[in-house]
Design a protein around this motif. Structure first.
Motif, PDB file in Angstrom:
ATOM      1  N   PRO A  59       0.320  61.606  17.432  1.00  0.00           N
ATOM      2  CA  PRO A  59       0.349  62.859  18.008  1.00  0.00           C
ATOM      3  C   PRO A  59       1.503  63.864  17.943  1.00  0.00           C
ATOM      4  O   PRO A  59       1.469  65.269  18.018  1.00  0.00           O
ATOM      5  CB  PRO A  59       0.290  62.155  19.354  1.00  0.00           C
ATOM      6  CG  PRO A  59      -0.362  60.999  19.310  1.00  0.00           C
ATOM      7  CD  PRO A  59       0.044  60.412  18.015  1.00  0.00           C
TER       8      PRO A  59
ATOM      9  N   THR B  25       2.048  67.829  16.651  1.00  0.00           N
ATOM     10  CA  THR B  25       2.583  68.644  17.375  1.00  0.00           C
ATOM     11  C   THR B  25       3.437  69.428  16.545  1.00  0.00           C
ATOM     12  O   THR B  25       3.670  70.479  16.600  1.00  0.00           O
ATOM     13  CB  THR B  25       3.335  68.110  18.535  1.00  0.00           C
ATOM     14  OG1 THR B  25       2.357  67.465  19.670  1.00  0.00           O
ATOM     15  CG2 THR B  25       3.914  69.242  19.410  1.00  0.00           C
TER      16      THR B  25
ATOM     17  N   LYS C 260      -6.401  68.379  19.805  1.00  0.00           N
ATOM     18  CA  LYS C 260      -6.360  67.058  20.271  1.00  0.00           C
ATOM     19  C   LYS C 260      -5.469  66.159  20.264  1.00  0.00           C
ATOM     20  O   LYS C 260      -5.141  65.519  21.169  1.00  0.00           O
ATOM     21  CB  LYS C 260      -7.665  66.434  19.803  1.00  0.00           C
ATOM     22  CG  LYS C 260      -8.993  67.073  20.583  1.00  0.00           C
ATOM     23  CD  LYS C 260     -10.481  66.443  19.970  1.00  0.00           C
ATOM     24  CE  LYS C 260     -11.705  67.101  20.372  1.00  0.00           C
ATOM     25  NZ  LYS C 260     -13.000  66.224  19.788  1.00  0.00           N
ATOM     26  N   ARG C 261      -4.753  66.382  19.189  1.00  0.00           N
ATOM     27  CA  ARG C 261      -3.557  65.426  18.922  1.00  0.00           C
ATOM     28  C   ARG C 261      -2.410  65.909  19.634  1.00  0.00           C
ATOM     29  O   ARG C 261      -1.900  65.193  20.360  1.00  0.00           O
ATOM     30  CB  ARG C 261      -3.180  65.298  17.241  1.00  0.00           C
ATOM     31  CG  ARG C 261      -4.259  64.566  16.500  1.00  0.00           C
ATOM     32  CD  ARG C 261      -3.880  63.071  16.862  1.00  0.00           C
ATOM     33  NE  ARG C 261      -4.941  62.349  15.583  1.00  0.00           N
ATOM     34  CZ  ARG C 261      -4.899  60.989  15.644  1.00  0.00           C
ATOM     35  NH1 ARG C 261      -4.270  60.285  16.855  1.00  0.00           N
ATOM     36  NH2 ARG C 261      -5.457  60.411  15.030  1.00  0.00           N
ATOM     37  N   MET C 262      -2.537  67.173  19.872  1.00  0.00           N
ATOM     38  CA  MET C 262      -1.215  67.883  20.518  1.00  0.00           C
ATOM     39  C   MET C 262      -1.484  67.446  22.030  1.00  0.00           C
ATOM     40  O   MET C 262      -0.476  67.264  22.805  1.00  0.00           O
ATOM     41  CB  MET C 262      -1.161  69.250  20.300  1.00  0.00           C
ATOM     42  CG  MET C 262       0.021  70.032  21.199  1.00  0.00           C
ATOM     43  SD  MET C 262       0.395  71.738  20.555  1.00  0.00           S
ATOM     44  CE  MET C 262       1.791  72.035  21.308  1.00  0.00           C
ATOM     45  N   GLN C 263      -2.979  67.587  22.549  1.00  0.00           N
ATOM     46  CA  GLN C 263      -3.189  67.326  23.900  1.00  0.00           C
ATOM     47  C   GLN C 263      -2.894  65.550  24.316  1.00  0.00           C
ATOM     48  O   GLN C 263      -1.909  65.415  25.255  1.00  0.00           O
ATOM     49  CB  GLN C 263      -4.614  67.497  24.364  1.00  0.00           C
ATOM     50  CG  GLN C 263      -4.653  69.048  24.331  1.00  0.00           C
ATOM     51  CD  GLN C 263      -6.301  69.177  24.560  1.00  0.00           C
ATOM     52  OE1 GLN C 263      -7.063  68.092  24.700  1.00  0.00           O
ATOM     53  NE2 GLN C 263      -6.790  70.301  24.477  1.00  0.00           N
ATOM     54  N   GLN C 264      -3.017  64.951  23.185  1.00  0.00           N
ATOM     55  CA  GLN C 264      -2.479  63.499  23.284  1.00  0.00           C
ATOM     56  C   GLN C 264      -1.029  63.267  23.687  1.00  0.00           C
ATOM     57  O   GLN C 264      -0.550  62.543  24.239  1.00  0.00           O
ATOM     58  CB  GLN C 264      -3.037  62.767  22.335  1.00  0.00           C
ATOM     59  CG  GLN C 264      -4.450  62.508  22.059  1.00  0.00           C
ATOM     60  CD  GLN C 264      -4.965  61.757  20.944  1.00  0.00           C
ATOM     61  OE1 GLN C 264      -4.171  61.212  19.972  1.00  0.00           O
ATOM     62  NE2 GLN C 264      -6.243  61.567  20.758  1.00  0.00           N
ATOM     63  N   ALA C 265      -0.344  63.953  22.839  1.00  0.00           N
ATOM     64  CA  ALA C 265       1.161  64.032  22.792  1.00  0.00           C
ATOM     65  C   ALA C 265       1.733  64.581  24.198  1.00  0.00           C
ATOM     66  O   ALA C 265       2.726  63.772  24.897  1.00  0.00           O
ATOM     67  CB  ALA C 265       1.907  64.948  21.872  1.00  0.00           C
TER      68      ALA C 265
ATOM     69  N   SER D 250       0.628  61.539  26.957  1.00  0.00           N
ATOM     70  CA  SER D 250       1.356  60.519  26.827  1.00  0.00           C
ATOM     71  C   SER D 250       2.834  60.779  27.040  1.00  0.00           C
ATOM     72  O   SER D 250       3.666  60.164  27.644  1.00  0.00           O
ATOM     73  CB  SER D 250       1.385  60.099  24.988  1.00  0.00           C
ATOM     74  OG  SER D 250       2.231  60.973  24.384  1.00  0.00           O
TER      75      SER D 250
END
Length: 275
Positions: A191, A195, A262-267, A270
């Motif tokens: 993530p 970003t 989606k990965r950025m949202q996970q970052a 978290s």
């Protein structure tokens, strides 16, 4: 009812913000299909037709096809070099606890204090001294240097959340430092890496000042941001064509954002949980 009334101001602010974003976006996209007369006479009206004449004119007049390829080449190579440098540096800083590591991390953070235009003249001299003036290679080497402060700060924070026990277990199994970085830290920091890729992609793709000065106006080497201003004419600017050209240059940005959002949202999620 009490809960809904309490959240009413928040909903109003969200919808107001959405309208402030959607209206300019609609005007921007609609103008790409209009002539100058239509844009000035009926700015918010729907276009009379959805013909792609403006897009064909912009694509041909500014050689946007070659410019997009050039921007993609510079951006991808610069991103690869940024990760190649930022991942080991972040790994070393995240695992170190001494004063020297803290000082080095602060040095990286100082990169945020340097204005973009302040380094223009030294960069110009460096490009001329190395014989890489008016080349894309210099931009590939220069852009990662500008991205290192943000990339290292983000990745260090992610790597510090990884339990040391996982590294110790890998060491017991005979894993080298490179193996630990590749198979433990890198997968768990995806993530954060996404970003870094997304933020730097936007910066590299939209970079104009240094691309114009270093690469120059050569149609075979210039990037999209240097090519777009050539759609303006001394006798008058066709804003429909200019808008259409801008839309073409935003398509790669939209694709990359769609893939990595989606990965950025996970970052972000978290990070919020860790706080």
């Amino acid at each position: 009812m009490k809960l809904s009334k309490r959240w009413l101001p928040a909903h109003l602010l969200v919808w107001t913000y959405a309208v402030l974003l959607i209206v300019p976006l609609y005007y921007f996209l609609a103008s790409a299909f209009k002539s100058n007369e239509e844009i000035f006479a009926h700015p918010f009206a729907l276009p009379d037709s959805l013909g792609f004449g403006n897009f064909r004119t912009a694509y041909g007049s500014a050689s946007l096809g070659q410019a997009i390829v050039n921007s993609a080449l510079v951006t991808v190579l610069a991103l690869a070099l940024t990760l190649l440098l930022a991942l080991p540096a972040s790994f070393a800083l995240a695992r170190s606890t001494g004063r020297l590591a803290s000082a080095v991390e602060k040095v990286f953070s100082l990169g945020f204090l340097i204005p973009t235009f302040a380094a223009l003249f030294p960069t110009f001299l460096l490009a001329a001294a190395t014989g890489l003036f008016h080349t894309q290679l210099f931009m590939v080497l220069f852009l990662p240097a500008t991205a290192m402060p943000l990339s290292v700060v983000i990745l260090v924070q992610f790597m510090r959340t990884i339990p040391r026990e996982m590294e110790e277990a890998a060491r017991i199994d005979g894993a080298s430092t490179y193996t630990v970085l590749r198979h433990i830290y890198t997968p768990m920091c995806l993530p954060g890496i996404a970003t870094v890729i997304l933020l730097n992609f936007l910066t590299f793709w939209n970079e104009y000042l240094y691309s114009l000065v270093i690469i120059g106006p050569d149609p075979d080497q210039r990037t999209v941001q240097s090519a777009l201003p050539t759609l303006k004419a001394i006798t008058g600017t066709d804003y429909g064509v200019l808008t259409a050209g801008t839309v073409l240059t935003l398509i790669p940005v939209w694709i990359v954002y769609t893939v990595l959002q989606k990965r950025m949202q996970q970052a972000l999620i978290s990070g919020a949980v860790k706080m």
